[in-house]
Design a protein around this motif. Sequence first.
Motif: not given
Ligand code: NI
Length: 181
Positions: A62, A108-109, A151, A155
């Motif tokens: 991310q 989710c960001l 979660h 990723h």
């Molecule tokens: Ni996420």
Amino acid sequence: MNDITRDGNDVLRKRADKVTFPLSDEYAKAAQDMMEYLKNSQDKKIAEKYHLRAGVGLAAPQIGLSIQMAAVLVPGPDNTIDLEETLVNPVIVSQSVQVAALEEGEGCLSVDKEVPGYVPRHDRITIRYQNLDGETKQIKLRDYPAIVCQHEIDHLKGTLFYDHINKQNPMDIDDNAILIG
Ligand code: NI
Ligand SMILES: O=CN(O)C[C@@H](CC1CCCC1)C(=O)N1NCCC[C@H]1C(=O)Nc1ccccn1
């Protein structure tokens, strides 16, 4: 740290690379930055000042780094912290048959759109990982902290939360699933 990669960026769909120790300066700094982001995002004043979306976890993809590293900062009741850790090369070594899901679904960001629906996960998991010093740890988690870590570990495998939502009926879930509020 405002440059969180968004869905559509290939880095979010790759299997992240294992991390070797000793950590490079770059990766050690990334770990620090990720945890700092979470702390700042959970501080009302700072989050407001810098327009940060509060987050309880952040995975290296991310921030554009395809490596197996994620920061988790899970608040508990009355301003306590349930779990504060940087998970390096995390592996789920055991998991309950018992299914659990967040009652409100997940976000989710890296996913700007709302995707309604239950995200079925394991209610209890045991994860093995290395901490920033390279020490191997094994912890048992349940309920919300377990959901957060699943979660994040997703990723690192290029999975996003909505991949788990039932396409035909998003609110469909195991009869005896535990809904976590
Ligand atoms: Ni996420
Ligand atoms: O991969 C990591 N992410 O994508 C950040 C996600 C991780 C969580 C989503 C479901 C389980 C883990 C995240 O934290 N969110 N998702 C989108 C916006 C809300 C935010 C959130 O739940 N915030 C929060 C919750 C409680 C207390 C304080 N803040």
